[in-house]
Design an enzyme around this catalytic site. Structure first.
Site: not given
Ligand code: DUR
Ligand code: ZN
Length: 137
Positions: A50-52, A61, A63, A94, A97
């Site tokens: 994940n990359v915020e 996410c 994915e 999620c 994804c």
């Molecule tokens: O399927 C998912 C669900 C959440 N996140 C990440 C998004 C966010 O950076 C962190 C908290 O929600 O988790 C994912 O990478 N994939």
């Molecule tokens: Zn997701």
């Protein structure tokens, strides 16, 4: 109804790839690193983290990175999927994804879940897919 494929999957290798990806996560806001890994039908392993973003809602996410890498490294379809959190525990993708993964599923795709191995149909029943786009007029 999708049935699970009998394909033998090296779940340990997928778990390792997911953990390695998780270690590359950029998650300074949620402090919730995620790593995802997938086995392609032709035997490659692709992964993503994940990359915020400071604009929280723009977060990508793990994915998202995974399907980007899938496409960039030759495309193909996903036979098996594994996602982990910062503790290395199995994480359910999620809803968004699940939809991303649905697009690139191989027949009988297997997903590791907190309840064991499941099919795409079990985690995203009655999914919207490319075939639905053919229904208009
Ligand atoms: O399927 C998912 C669900 C959440 N996140 C990440 C998004 C966010 O950076 C962190 C908290 O929600 O988790 C994912 O990478 N994939
Ligand atoms: Zn997701």
């Amino acid at each position: 109804m999708t049935t699970l494929h009998e394909r033998r999957v090296d779940w340990h290798a997928l778990e390792e790839a997911a953990v390695q990806a998780m270690e590359r996560a950029y998650a300074p806001y949620s402090k919730f690193p995620v790593g995802a890994a997938a086995l392609t039908e032709d035997g490659r392993i692709v992964s993503g983290c994940n990359v915020e973003n400071a604009s929280y809602g723009l977060t990508l996410c793990a994915e998202c990175a995974l399907v980007g890498q899938l496409h960039m490294t030759g495309g193909g379809r996903i036979a098996a999927f594994y996602c982990v959190d910062g503790q290395g525990n199995v994480l359910m993708p999620c809803g968004r994804c699940r939809q991303l993964l649905f697009e690139f599923r191989a027949p009988g795709m297997q997903l590791m879940t907190t309840q064991g191995i499941k099919s795409m149909d079990q985690v995203l029943p009655d999914a919207f897919g490319p075939e639905n786009l053919e229904e208009t007029t």
